[in-house]
Every structure is written in C-alpha cells, then in structure tokens.
Enzyme design. Structure first.
Site, PDB file in Angstrom:
ATOM      1  N   ASP A  38       0.908  -1.175  -0.158  1.00 30.41           N
ATOM      2  CA  ASP A  38      -0.221  -0.100  -0.293  1.00 30.41           C
ATOM      3  C   ASP A  38       1.049   1.258   0.455  1.00 30.41           C
ATOM      4  OD1 ASP A  38      -2.362  -1.499  -0.031  1.00 30.41           O
ATOM      5  OD2 ASP A  38      -2.055  -1.468   2.074  1.00 30.41           O
ATOM      6  N   TYR A  66       6.319  -8.437   8.093  1.00 32.32           N
ATOM      7  CA  TYR A  66       6.267  -7.645   8.470  1.00 32.32           C
ATOM      8  C   TYR A  66       6.200  -7.136  10.161  1.00 32.32           C
ATOM      9  CZ  TYR A  66       2.392  -7.844   4.128  1.00 32.32           C
ATOM     10  OH  TYR A  66       2.369  -8.313   3.425  1.00 32.32           O
ATOM     11  N   ASP A  80      -6.708   2.052   7.581  1.00 32.64           N
ATOM     12  CA  ASP A  80      -4.966   2.968   7.703  1.00 32.64           C
ATOM     13  C   ASP A  80      -5.461   4.416   7.861  1.00 32.64           C
ATOM     14  OD1 ASP A  80      -5.081   4.272   4.900  1.00 32.64           O
ATOM     15  OD2 ASP A  80      -4.622   1.891   3.744  1.00 32.64           O
ATOM     16  N   ARG A 172      -3.968  -4.794   8.250  1.00 30.27           N
ATOM     17  CA  ARG A 172      -4.532  -3.711   8.389  1.00 30.27           C
ATOM     18  C   ARG A 172      -5.841  -4.195   9.222  1.00 30.27           C
ATOM     19  NH1 ARG A 172      -6.366  -1.483   3.004  1.00 30.27           N
ATOM     20  NH2 ARG A 172      -6.161  -3.344   1.846  1.00 30.27           N
TER      21      ARG A 172
END
Length: 302
Positions: A38, A66, A80, A172
């Site tokens: 993203d 991550y 987000d 997310r």
C-alpha cells in the site's frame, strides 16, 4: 537486465509508481512486482526485470513478514491512516499479557475478510476503485495462516507488533480485528515489510540509492539477483548443450532423457553446462513420461 531487484519502497508511493520509476530510469521493456505494498507502507518490494517476469509466479505465493503499528481509538474506512474516520471508541488499559493472549487467538490458520479498499477485483474492477465510487464490495472470508505474532512495544494509543504470515494476509484487517478484541477500535498507522518470498529487506536498495547508481552507471542496473539464485528453493537438473538447444526450440522432453530418477511433479529448474537457468519445467500429470514447459528463457543467460 534480467533478474530480481529488491527495493526498499518509501512511504507515499504506490508499488506501481516504483515500478514505473525503475522502468523509465533504465529504459526497461518488461518489469513487474511480486506482491503489492500500500502507498502508506514501506519496505521490501520484489521487482522482476526482463525475462525474470516469466518466473514471477513462483514468488507470488511466498510467506511475508512485517513490522506494524496499530493505533487504538479511531477506525477508518481504509483501515489505515489514508482513510476517513468512521468510528471512535475509548482506549482501554491493556497489559502485555492481555495483548499476547489476544495474539494467540489470531495465530495459525484463520479466516479473514479482505478490506473493501484493496487491489482484489470484483468483475474485473479493483475493490478500492468501487469503494471510492461509493459502491464498496465485501468479499467472502478466506483462509490465511499467521505463523507468528510478536509484541514489540506498548505506548498507548499505539501498539507495535511483528507478524510472519502467508501470502494474502491483510495486516490492516488483522490490526482492526486486534482492536475489536481489545474492546475498542483502531487502524494501522505504520506498516513495513521486512521479508517477502524468501528475500530480506537487508538486501534491498533504497529507491533513491538505486536511482543514484543509475545516474553513475546508466547502462547497468546494480545488485540484480540472478534468476537461478532467486529460484534456489526449486529442485534443479543440469542438461548438456544438445538438450539446451532442444529446450530453446520448444521440443518435447521425455522423462527418460532428462530426469528419470526423480518422481517430482512440481516445477524444476533446468540449468545448462554453465549453471545458468534455461527453463522451468514440470512433469505432465496426464502423461508423466514427458515434461511441460513452465517458462523458457530466450538464450540461457539467466
């Protein structure tokens, strides 16, 4: 310029923008990436250049890792920091033990609903485009695997954590679900990909660093990973020059002449006498005495 390039994507750029930048700078005809990040996210973007686009399929399903930061108290429509606030809730006092207990609920195989703002498609149209038009589409829940979750820090309203997961996992969504399990709402404010398909952020080039090297040596792209090395996780077989020539002409390959002793039905690297990748093949499931071509490289200079 055929190989894998690892880029540390900066915040604020889409994956497509990074691809376009590298393509224009080096005058490349073919380039793609193995997994979108993203725009607000940073970290590892795996780029396939030139003939390496023919082997990108082998990286798309790989595990990823991550580092992320969840901010409690506010939910957004995109999950987000780029979205509009949709909900607000009090922030409870949480302990490291309580958070680790919640993490346990989300470890292993889980079902996850993809976010409405994502690159998944509905009738050929990306979900994020439909959502921006006021027509959000909710895809059905799908199975993903969260291998490990680790708490890094609590500094309310922020909670930092790391995750190692299967391809297709939306961090997310995971973060928003964490917040709900804590009795509040939240959204992801930071996301950094550190591993992707067996590649590490430690070997990635900063985008500006890559472009600077391009200005210094315009005719050469630095730090490319050869395709043979990138596909190290696939079994390999070495062939002579006669078979190499046969492969380049797309002729039928029999099990007897190339791989008689390995009953392997998955993809297999074919290396020439100089250990260069010339093709990826697999046994024909309908006729195991012969091979099918997954990918053929034009001249064996992988």
């Amino acid at each position: 310029m055929d190989g894998i390039l690892l880029i540390d994507k900066p915040r604020g750029l889409s994956s497509a923008a990074v691809v376009g930048c590298i393509k224009r700078t080096f005058g490349l005809k073919k380039i793609g990436h193995a997994g979108t990040l993203d725009p607000f996210a940073t970290g590892l973007l795996v780029l396939c250049l030139g003939r390496a686009t023919r082997i990108s399929r082998y990286f798309l399903g790989g595990d990823k890792a991550y580092e992320a930061t969840l901010r409690l108290g506010f939910a957004t429509d995109t999950l987000d920091p780029e979205g509009a606030i949709t909900e607000q809730a009090p922030i409870p006092q949480v302990t490291p033990k309580a958070i680790r207990d919640i993490f346990k609920q989300f470890s292993g195989p889980i079902r996850q609903i993809p976010p409405a703002y994502s690159a998944l498609k509905h009738n050929g149209v990306p979900l994020y485009r439909l959502a921006r038009q006021g027509n959000p589409v909710q895809k059905p829940a799908r199975s993903v695997v969260v291998h490990t979750l680790a708490l890094q820090d609590i500094a309310l309203p922020d909670i930092r954590f790391s995750v190692h997961c299967s391809s297709g996992t939306y961090i997310r969504t995971l973060a928003a679900d964490f917040a709900r399990s804590m009795g509040t709402v939240g959204h992801l404010v930071e996301l950094r990909r550190t591993e992707c398909c067996g590649f590490s952020i430690h070997k990635a080039l900063n985008l500006e660093e890559c472009l600077e090297k391009a200005r210094q040596t315009p005719a050469m792209l630095p730090d490319l990973i050869p395709m043979t090395e990138a596909l190290h996780f696939l079994p390999g077989v070495r062939v002579n020059n006669a078979l190499t020539e046969k492969i380049f002409h797309g002729k039928v390959l029999s099990t007897a002449e190339i791989l008689p002793s390995v009953p392997h039905f998955g993809p297999v690297r074919v290396l020439n006498a100089e250990s260069r990748l010339v093709a990826v093949i697999r046994r024909n499931e309908d006729d195991p005495d012969f091979f099918c071509y997954d990918a053929v490289l034009a001249d064996g200079t992988a």
